[in-house]
Write an enzyme that holds these catalytic residues in place. Sequence first.
Site, short mmCIF file in Angstrom:
data_model
loop_
_atom_site.label_atom_id
_atom_site.label_comp_id
_atom_site.label_asym_id
_atom_site.label_seq_id
_atom_site.Cartn_x
_atom_site.Cartn_y
_atom_site.Cartn_z
CE1 TYR A 165 3.62 -6.22 -0.70
CE2 TYR A 165 5.15 -4.67 -1.33
CZ TYR A 165 4.49 -5.83 -1.78
OH TYR A 165 4.29 -6.14 -2.98
CB SER B 261 7.68 -6.67 -4.46
OG SER B 261 7.82 -5.23 -4.70
N1 LIG Z 1 0.25 -3.65 -7.26
C1 LIG Z 1 1.75 -3.51 -7.19
O1 LIG Z 1 2.06 -2.48 -7.44
C2 LIG Z 1 2.49 -4.70 -6.91
C3 LIG Z 1 4.13 -4.58 -7.03
C4 LIG Z 1 4.82 -5.48 -6.73
C5 LIG Z 1 4.30 -6.77 -6.26
N2 LIG Z 1 2.96 -6.98 -6.09
C6 LIG Z 1 2.49 -8.32 -5.57
O2 LIG Z 1 1.61 -8.77 -6.66
C7 LIG Z 1 0.51 -9.41 -6.05
C8 LIG Z 1 -0.90 -9.00 -6.41
O3 LIG Z 1 -0.89 -7.68 -6.13
P1 LIG Z 1 -2.26 -6.90 -6.48
O4 LIG Z 1 -1.75 -5.45 -6.55
O5 LIG Z 1 -2.92 -7.41 -7.42
O6 LIG Z 1 -2.88 -7.00 -5.13
P2 LIG Z 1 -4.57 -6.73 -4.79
O7 LIG Z 1 -4.57 -6.11 -3.47
O8 LIG Z 1 -5.18 -6.02 -5.74
O9 LIG Z 1 -5.26 -8.22 -4.73
C9 LIG Z 1 -4.60 -8.97 -3.86
C10 LIG Z 1 -5.81 -10.03 -3.72
O10 LIG Z 1 -5.70 -11.03 -2.73
C11 LIG Z 1 -6.47 -11.49 -1.60
N3 LIG Z 1 -6.12 -11.77 -0.45
C12 LIG Z 1 -5.62 -10.74 0.52
N4 LIG Z 1 -5.71 -11.52 1.63
C13 LIG Z 1 -5.66 -12.72 1.24
C14 LIG Z 1 -5.86 -13.98 2.19
N5 LIG Z 1 -5.42 -13.91 3.38
N6 LIG Z 1 -5.98 -15.22 1.68
C15 LIG Z 1 -6.46 -15.09 0.19
N7 LIG Z 1 -6.49 -14.20 -0.56
C16 LIG Z 1 -6.14 -13.02 0.00
C17 LIG Z 1 -7.33 -10.07 -2.06
O11 LIG Z 1 -8.90 -10.27 -1.62
C18 LIG Z 1 -7.20 -9.53 -3.11
O12 LIG Z 1 -8.04 -10.42 -4.27
C19 LIG Z 1 0.94 -9.32 -4.53
O13 LIG Z 1 1.60 -10.33 -3.88
C20 LIG Z 1 1.69 -8.19 -4.40
O14 LIG Z 1 2.51 -7.93 -3.21
C21 LIG Z 1 2.06 -5.93 -6.49
#
Ligand SMILES: NC(=O)c1ccc[n+]([C@@H]2O[C@H](COP(=O)([O-])OP(=O)(O)OC[C@H]3O[C@@H](n4cnc5c(N)ncnc54)[C@H](O)[C@@H]3O)[C@@H](O)[C@H]2O)c1
Length: 250
Positions: A159, A147
Site C-alpha cells: 500500500y 498517504s
Molecule cells: N483512511 C485512512 O486512514 C487513509 C489514510 C491515508 C490515505 N488514505 C487514502 O484516502 C483515500 C480514501 O480512503 P478511505 O479511507 O475513504 O477509503 P475507503 O476504503 O473507505 O473508500 C474507498 C472507496 O474507493 C472505492 N473503490 C475501491 N476500489 C475501486 C475501484 N477499483 N474503482 C473505483 N472505486 C473503487 C470503494 O468502493 C470505496 O468507496 C484512499 O486513497 C486512501 O488510500 C486513507
Amino acid sequence: MGRLDGRVIIVTGGGQGIGRAFALGLANEGAKIAVADINRPSAESVAAEIGEAGSEALAVVVDVSSEESAKAMAATVIDRWGRVDGLINNAAFFQRPQITSGLIEEIPVDEWDKVMAVNLKGPFLCCRAVIGQMKQQMYGKIVNISSGTVFSGRSILHYVASKGGVTAFTRVLAKQSGDWNITVNSIAPGLTASDPERDEIIYQGRVSARSIPRVEAPEDLVGAAIFLMSSESDFMTGQTMVVDGGAVMR
Ligand SMILES: NC(=O)c1ccc[n+]([C@@H]2O[C@H](COP(=O)([O-])OP(=O)(O)OC[C@H]3O[C@@H](n4cnc5c(N)ncnc54)[C@H](O)[C@@H]3O)[C@@H](O)[C@H]2O)c1
C-alpha cells in the site's frame, strides 16, 4: 456564491469515507460532482445526498483499474456537463480484510498486483481519460490522494509503495501539464476515521503522535481539496499537502 461555482469535478471512490466527504464538501462550494465508484449503491446514495442538499451530482460506476471503464467514466461526465474541471483520484484498495498482510514475506503476489492496479494504475488511467478534455479547456485541476505513510515509512508495504508511486506520478505529471494550465497536486492524509465499523482504538492509536492530538475525520481533508480545486491554487503544482494534525513534518 461558492468557491467552485459551476466547476465539474470527478471524485473517484466518492461513495464512502474520505471520497464521500470530498464529494459533499466540493458540492457545497457550488461544484457539480460525478461520484465515481465501483460500488453502485454507495455512489448513488452520495449523489442523492448531494441532490437533496440542492447541488448537482451524477453517480458513475467505474473500476479505476480498467482503461475502458475510466474512459467511459470521462465520456459520461463530458456528455452530461460538457467539461471536466477537476479530478480527485481517491479510490484505493487498502482496507482490511481486503489486505491480508503488510509484511514482505506474507503479501500474496496477486494482492500486490491488485493494490498497484487500483492505487497507482488507477490514477494514471483516470488522468489519461480526462487530460485531453482539460488540455482543450486550457485548464484543469488534478488531485491525487497519497498517504502520510509515504513519509513515515509506517504501515503496509505494498500500500505504501503504491502511494509513494502516487507522489512521484504527481510530480512528473505536473511537469508535463503546466503548459495547459493544468495543476497536479496531492493530499497525504494521516490515519483517518473513514470506516465507522472499524474499532475506534485503532484511530486513537495515532493521536499521541500528532501536534493536534485528536482523531482525524474525513472532513479534516476537505479544506485542502477545496483549495486545490479552486483558482486560489492555480500557481501551485507538483506538491503534496500533508494533512495529519502535524504528525509528519517535511
Ligand atoms: N483512511 C485512512 O486512514 C487513509 C489514510 C491515508 C490515505 N488514505 C487514502 O484516502 C483515500 C480514501 O480512503 P478511505 O479511507 O475513504 O477509503 P475507503 O476504503 O473507505 O473508500 C474507498 C472507496 O474507493 C472505492 N473503490 C475501491 N476500489 C475501486 C475501484 N477499483 N474503482 C473505483 N472505486 C473503487 C470503494 O468502493 C470505496 O468507496 C484512499 O486513497 C486512501 O488510500 C486513507
